[in-house]
Design a protein around this motif. Structure first.
Motif, mmCIF file in Angstrom:
data_model
loop_
_atom_site.group_PDB
_atom_site.id
_atom_site.type_symbol
_atom_site.label_atom_id
_atom_site.label_comp_id
_atom_site.label_asym_id
_atom_site.label_seq_id
_atom_site.Cartn_x
_atom_site.Cartn_y
_atom_site.Cartn_z
ATOM 1 N N SER A 1 0.843 -1.196 0.000
ATOM 2 C CA SER A 1 0.000 0.000 0.000
ATOM 3 C C SER A 1 0.881 1.250 0.000
ATOM 4 C CB SER A 1 -0.891 0.003 1.237
ATOM 5 O OG SER A 1 -0.101 0.323 2.370
ATOM 6 N N ALA A 2 0.339 2.344 -0.512
ATOM 7 C CA ALA A 2 1.100 3.599 -0.595
ATOM 8 C C ALA A 2 1.576 4.046 0.792
ATOM 9 C CB ALA A 2 0.251 4.675 -1.242
ATOM 10 N N ASP A 3 0.741 3.867 1.819
ATOM 11 C CA ASP A 3 1.115 4.293 3.173
ATOM 12 C C ASP A 3 2.321 3.523 3.688
ATOM 13 O OD1 ASP A 3 -0.889 6.057 3.213
ATOM 14 O OD2 ASP A 3 -2.176 4.966 4.633
ATOM 15 N N VAL A 4 2.262 2.224 3.518
ATOM 16 C CA VAL A 4 3.354 1.373 3.993
ATOM 17 C C VAL A 4 4.640 1.663 3.211
ATOM 18 C CG1 VAL A 4 4.155 -1.032 3.976
ATOM 19 C CG2 VAL A 4 1.972 -0.448 5.000
ATOM 20 N N ARG A 5 4.502 1.890 1.936
ATOM 21 C CA ARG A 5 5.689 2.183 1.125
ATOM 22 C C ARG A 5 6.316 3.502 1.553
ATOM 23 N NH1 ARG A 5 3.395 2.573 -4.184
ATOM 24 N NH2 ARG A 5 5.508 2.971 -4.810
ATOM 25 N N ALA A 6 5.484 4.500 1.822
ATOM 26 C CA ALA A 6 6.003 5.800 2.268
ATOM 27 C C ALA A 6 6.682 5.660 3.630
ATOM 28 C CB ALA A 6 4.874 6.819 2.329
ATOM 29 N N ALA A 7 6.080 4.866 4.515
ATOM 30 C CA ALA A 7 6.651 4.675 5.858
ATOM 31 C C ALA A 7 8.012 3.985 5.755
ATOM 32 C CB ALA A 7 5.692 3.850 6.709
ATOM 33 N N ARG A 8 8.117 3.014 4.867
ATOM 34 C CA ARG A 8 9.406 2.321 4.701
ATOM 35 C C ARG A 8 10.460 3.279 4.176
ATOM 36 N NH1 ARG A 8 6.801 -2.988 1.852
ATOM 37 N NH2 ARG A 8 6.046 -3.989 3.742
ATOM 38 N N ARG A 9 10.062 4.118 3.238
ATOM 39 C CA ARG A 9 11.003 5.093 2.682
ATOM 40 C C ARG A 9 11.495 6.057 3.765
ATOM 41 N NH1 ARG A 9 13.995 4.577 -2.054
ATOM 42 N NH2 ARG A 9 13.295 2.461 -1.987
ATOM 43 N N ARG A 10 10.568 6.487 4.606
ATOM 44 C CA ARG A 10 10.948 7.422 5.681
ATOM 45 C C ARG A 10 11.956 6.768 6.606
ATOM 46 N NH1 ARG A 10 5.623 9.107 5.426
ATOM 47 N NH2 ARG A 10 4.883 7.763 7.096
ATOM 48 N N ALA A 11 11.739 5.485 6.890
ATOM 49 C CA ALA A 11 12.652 4.778 7.784
ATOM 50 C C ALA A 11 14.031 4.631 7.142
ATOM 51 C CB ALA A 11 12.072 3.408 8.116
ATOM 52 N N GLU A 12 14.046 4.505 5.812
ATOM 53 C CA GLU A 12 15.307 4.341 5.089
ATOM 54 C C GLU A 12 16.085 5.641 4.978
ATOM 55 O OE1 GLU A 12 14.892 3.012 1.042
ATOM 56 O OE2 GLU A 12 14.172 1.074 1.730
ATOM 57 N N ARG A 13 15.365 6.749 5.063
ATOM 58 C CA ARG A 13 15.984 8.061 4.841
ATOM 59 C C ARG A 13 15.759 8.963 6.037
ATOM 60 N NH1 ARG A 13 17.895 5.714 1.371
ATOM 61 N NH2 ARG A 13 17.655 5.896 -0.871
ATOM 62 N N PRO A 14 16.412 8.635 7.173
ATOM 63 C CA PRO A 14 16.178 9.438 8.378
ATOM 64 C C PRO A 14 16.519 10.912 8.168
ATOM 65 C CG PRO A 14 17.825 7.704 8.752
ATOM 66 C CD PRO A 14 17.383 7.574 7.338
ATOM 67 N N GLU A 15 17.414 11.189 7.228
ATOM 68 C CA GLU A 15 17.808 12.599 7.027
ATOM 69 C C GLU A 15 16.652 13.438 6.485
ATOM 70 O OE1 GLU A 15 18.756 10.219 4.989
ATOM 71 O OE2 GLU A 15 18.779 10.928 2.917
ATOM 72 N N VAL A 16 15.665 12.747 5.915
ATOM 73 C CA VAL A 16 14.499 13.480 5.426
ATOM 74 C C VAL A 16 13.649 13.898 6.629
ATOM 75 C CG1 VAL A 16 12.448 13.341 3.940
ATOM 76 C CG2 VAL A 16 14.559 12.219 3.235
ATOM 77 N N GLY A 17 13.920 13.250 7.799
ATOM 78 C CA GLY A 17 13.279 13.620 9.052
ATOM 79 C C GLY A 17 11.769 13.508 8.983
#
Ligand code: DC
Length: 212
Positions: free
Chosen positions: A142-158
């Motif tokens: 799902s789009a939500d889960v994919r976005a959450a995974r991306r956020r976890a991968e890119r902590p610098e995006v905060g």
């Protein structure tokens, strides 16, 4: 044997492909890392990312090295960590869309896969790079889960969550032409699955194929 794992950003491809390769004793080939490394080099050289011909030449002159421990290098530089930044995320679709770049990359990917049993991760593996792959899987989430995974991968995006989400949609659109699943790929929705479960399922497909 080739196991092709395709799907959009954030569907869980890398984690799954890496773990699966380890279990099977296969090589893990991260084709996205190759486009990322080329983008890194092109930016370092200050090249025009719209110049597909020049980027194709750069790609043939500097083959990306993927070592079995997961290190990625190009033109003598270890770029393992420097290719995982927001800046590269943003520019890599621009580089990856050039047909000449894709030709060079795909040829190299095929050659790498010929060397050993491989788990190949990408967008066009089951359709173009290895249409005869023994096992083809297309991961979705799902789009939500994919976005959450991306956020976890890119902590610098905060907590600039919105930006991350937008970027994900942008990347999907930009990658859309390479995103059609192979007709014979098995689709797995990873939204509510643990990584281990996804790996188990694909491993079962591989074992069945090996036994056939
Ligand atoms: O999977 P990734 O996020 O590391 O991929 C980086 C970029 O490369 C992404 O824009 C999609 C593109 N890509 C591609 O066009 N074809 C592939 N086989 C793998 C990645």
């Amino acid at each position: 044997m080739i196991v092709a794992i395709d799907g959009p950003a954030g569907a869980g491809k890398s984690t799954v492909a890496r773990m699966l390769a380890e279990r099977l004793g296969f090589r893990y080939l991260d084709t996205g890392a190759m486009y990322r490394a080329l983008t890194w080099l092109a930016m370092r050289e200050g090249l025009d990312l719209g110049d597909g011909h020049r980027l194709g030449v750069l790609a043939s002159e500097h083959p990306v090295e993927l070592d079995p421990s997961g290190r990625v290098s190009i033109a003598g530089a270890d770029v393992t960590t420097s290719i995982r930044t927001g800046r590269i995320d943003k520019m890599v679709p621009v580089v990856a869309r050039h047909p000449r770049v894709r030709e060079v990359m795909r040829e190299r990917q095929r050659r790498l896969a010929e060397r050993a049993d491989s788990v190949m991760e990408g967008r066009d593996i089951g359709t173009v790079v290895a249409p005869a792959a023994d096992v083809k899987v297309y991961l979705v989430a799902s789009a939500d889960v994919r976005a959450a995974r991306r956020r976890a991968e890119r902590p610098e995006v905060g907590d600039a969550a919105l930006e991350t989400d937008l970027r994900l949609h942008e990347r999907d659109r930009e990658d859309a032409d390479r995103m059609t699943p192979a007709g014979d790929a098995v689709e797995i929705d990873t939204t509510d699955l643990e990584v281990e479960d996804v790996v188990d399922r694909i491993e079962a497909l591989v074992r069945a194929r090996q036994a056939a």
